[in-house]
Scaffold this motif. Structure first.
Motif, PDB file in Angstrom:
ATOM      1  N   THR B 202       0.855  -1.188   0.000  1.00 22.09           N
ATOM      2  CA  THR B 202       0.000   0.000   0.000  1.00 22.09           C
ATOM      3  C   THR B 202       0.892   1.239   0.000  1.00 22.09           C
ATOM      4  O   THR B 202       1.845   1.340   0.771  1.00 22.09           O
ATOM      5  N   ILE B 203       0.589   2.152  -0.920  1.00 19.85           N
ATOM      6  CA  ILE B 203       1.455   3.299  -1.145  1.00 19.85           C
ATOM      7  C   ILE B 203       1.054   4.447  -0.218  1.00 19.85           C
ATOM      8  O   ILE B 203      -0.081   4.936  -0.259  1.00 19.85           O
ATOM      9  N   VAL B 204       1.980   4.855   0.624  1.00 24.87           N
ATOM     10  CA  VAL B 204       1.826   6.043   1.461  1.00 24.87           C
ATOM     11  C   VAL B 204       3.140   6.812   1.421  1.00 24.87           C
ATOM     12  O   VAL B 204       4.188   6.213   1.264  1.00 24.87           O
ATOM     13  N   ILE B 205       3.130   8.090   1.509  1.00 26.25           N
ATOM     14  CA  ILE B 205       2.005   8.989   1.699  1.00 26.25           C
ATOM     15  C   ILE B 205       1.587   9.488   0.329  1.00 26.25           C
ATOM     16  O   ILE B 205       2.420  10.079  -0.383  1.00 26.25           O
ATOM     17  N   ARG B 206       0.323   9.222  -0.071  1.00 23.94           N
ATOM     18  CA  ARG B 206      -0.160   9.737  -1.352  1.00 23.94           C
ATOM     19  C   ARG B 206      -0.358  11.243  -1.241  1.00 23.94           C
ATOM     20  O   ARG B 206      -1.000  11.711  -0.304  1.00 23.94           O
ATOM     21  N   PRO B 207       0.191  12.031  -2.172  1.00 27.69           N
ATOM     22  CA  PRO B 207      -0.074  13.469  -2.150  1.00 27.69           C
ATOM     23  C   PRO B 207      -1.520  13.741  -2.551  1.00 27.69           C
ATOM     24  O   PRO B 207      -2.221  12.847  -3.023  1.00 27.69           O
ATOM     25  N   GLY B 208      -1.972  14.948  -2.342  1.00 32.77           N
ATOM     26  CA  GLY B 208      -3.317  15.331  -2.785  1.00 32.77           C
ATOM     27  C   GLY B 208      -4.331  15.216  -1.674  1.00 32.77           C
ATOM     28  O   GLY B 208      -4.033  15.490  -0.511  1.00 32.77           O
TER      29      GLY B 208
END
Lengths: 347, 347
Positions: B202-208
């Motif tokens: 799981t990809i963190v930290i997603r911007p936005g």
């Protein structure tokens, strides 16, 4: 937040979303792939039983690419149909009568799926999709039994394969079966079907003649000597594999058709079987038919067949299926006896 | 016997059956799904690197359903295309230029695939098939990188998941990703592509901004406080999951594009990541940005989000990927630092 909640709910399994027929004295069964050896035995067994899950079988539809033989002694309505499952319209026509139980046994076999890449995907993957989509669009929720295969497994394998072991197929056929399992699980989770995929053991003793399958010799080294004919063994006697009789395969399908799926979870099952080496198979042959039968087998090593079968599963620990009441033969002698009981008159 | 032998041979992996471009100072890269967060970062990183696998990147094709932003500073030929991957003709046009490397990142996300059953299958399964078939029919053999997902896993799961653990998805998205993996493996085995499927953490930290994914809060509980804003935590602090930064995901893809696949075997890889509980994530936030940042998080339990994330993988033992040189961040502080380095100017 409301939106997030709505998405979350939908991830969980939901029961059949279409009305199922009320329990009663009516049962319509569809067998897709009914001309094959298992399909023919299944149809006859269902007709002989007269009922499935305590409901009288009143209608049976047999479908295949070549015309299936209708079972004998059926007093209900029998449809015998031929066609190409890769045609979505055919799939729609097949399920228009909303059968209560669908047995999906149809497949291009492993050798052919490997030689004809497009045909394998068109029938084994596309045909399965067509059947599931036809059911979803027609809007009913049949019990759906899908015959999967040990071909979903690839090396490296442990000597005894647990239920949670990864499917890493090394053939197009195994890939297509693994995809079918995933579809059956997802369509069941979404409430479009009530499905179960059965990873059948290798079926022995197949009646008839040797065929093009790499596994063909497992049957012929027993069948040919039982019929007084010579047979060739292409692999070492230590080769071990996982087996069930055709009669047991039919029994598995009928048991699965009657199963309570409420707590099933993942819809694919590794099935019980008999783990036997070639040496053990030959000893059982000798017990049943004498030394002169075993002496009809000639060892003619084939390194390619040896390499292929050496990569196949040797044994399973099918805890889930056993807890659900699936039971295999108690040994290879019983598998041979099962053949003689069913086909003895062919000698 | 001859026939049997011919069938047998074909079961084994064969190298690429189409000519690959000779090594040289030419590299054409296609990114399918190039408008997404990972696609954009991947395109820019490739352009910044200037080369892939020691070959100069001279041409880059970016494709998505919405127009991707072209990377800045590229002195080669850039194509920016939009279209529907579910249209086979589009897939054919995409690969007509025979790109050396194809990154296939395009997908309808999990929430949408669950809500819109047909769209999920049309894009995630059908689109992937279209792309693979277009490559097979065009007759070249690109390195093909497919981003898979932890969503292929379903309960029950061990605390630490080994490489040979079964994929039993409990969402349509996970089902479609598992099918994509199977196709990538089979098309590679048959020599139509040289493919690898990467099960990204799981990809963190997603911007936005927060999005509709059930996993969205994993990013927002860090991103919002880092930007001085309040955030909501819907799950208990003991919740544990498997993470990597967007930069690491791009690094995994580029590493996979350069890998020697000769001995790879099964073409799907569980990737390294950081196993962290929410409590550990918050402690890392506090170390990097102080107690006042951590104090911006309010616990507002959501039993549904808790149930969903509770069923997700907690940690992996990705032995195969580690042996192939894939390496994750060394802890959550590094993941937060990676976000600040990349997005710090958004504060």
């Amino acid at each position: 937040m409301g939106q997030r909640t709505r998405i979350s709910v939908a991830f969980w399994p939901i029961p059949c979303r279409f009305t199922q027929k009320p329990m009663g004295d009516q049962m319509h069964i569809l067998i897709v792939g009914a001309a094959g050896m298992i399909g023919q035995k299944l149809a006859q067994t269902l007709v002989d039983n007269g009922e499935l899950n305590q409901q009288k079988i009143t209608e049976i539809t047999l479908f295949d690419v070549v015309e299936p033989t209708a079972p004998s002694g059926f007093d209900g309505l029998a449809h015998v149909l031929t066609g190409d499952l890769a045609n979505p319209q055919i799939a729609h026509e097949l399920v228009a009568g909303k059968p209560d139980v669908v047995f999906h046994l149809a497949a291009v076999v492993s050798g052919e799926a490997e030689q004809d890449f497009e045909k394998g995907y068109r029938i084994n993957m596309g045909g399965t999709q067509n059947l599931l989509e036809a059911i979803r669009h027609t809007g009913f929720c049949p019990r759906f039994l899908f015959t999967s295969s040990l071909a979903v497994f690839g090396t490296p394998l442990p000597d005894v394969i647990p239920d949670n072991f990864n499917a890493t197929p090394q053939s197009s056929y195994g890939t297509q079966k693994a995809i079918g399992e995933l579809l059956v699980n997802d369509y069941s989770r979404k409430g479009f079907i009530d499905g179960i995929s059965l990873r059948l053991p290798t079926i022995v003793i197949r009646p008839g003649k040797p065929n093009k399958a790499a596994s063909s010799f497992f049957s012929s080294i027993l069948r040919e000597p039982l019929n007084g004919k010579p047979a060739t063994l292409p692999v070492p006697k230590r080769t071990r594999h996982w087996f069930a009789s055709p009669q047991m395969a039919v029994g598995f399908l009928i048991h699965a058709a009657s199963l309570n799926t409420a707590e099933l979870g993942w819809r694919t099952l590794n099935l019980p079987g008999v783990s036997a080496s070639i040496a053990e198979m030959i000893r059982a042959l000798q017990r049943v038919a004498g030394r002169e039968a075993a002496d009809l087998i000639t060892e003619t090593p084939d390194p390619l067949i040896e390499a292929i079968t050496g990569s196949w599963p040797k044994a399973f620990h099918p805890a889930r299926a056993k807890a659900l009441g699936f039971e295999a033969e108690n040994g290879f002698t019983q598998i041979i006896q099962s053949y003689l009981d069913a086909e003895g008159n062919t000698k």
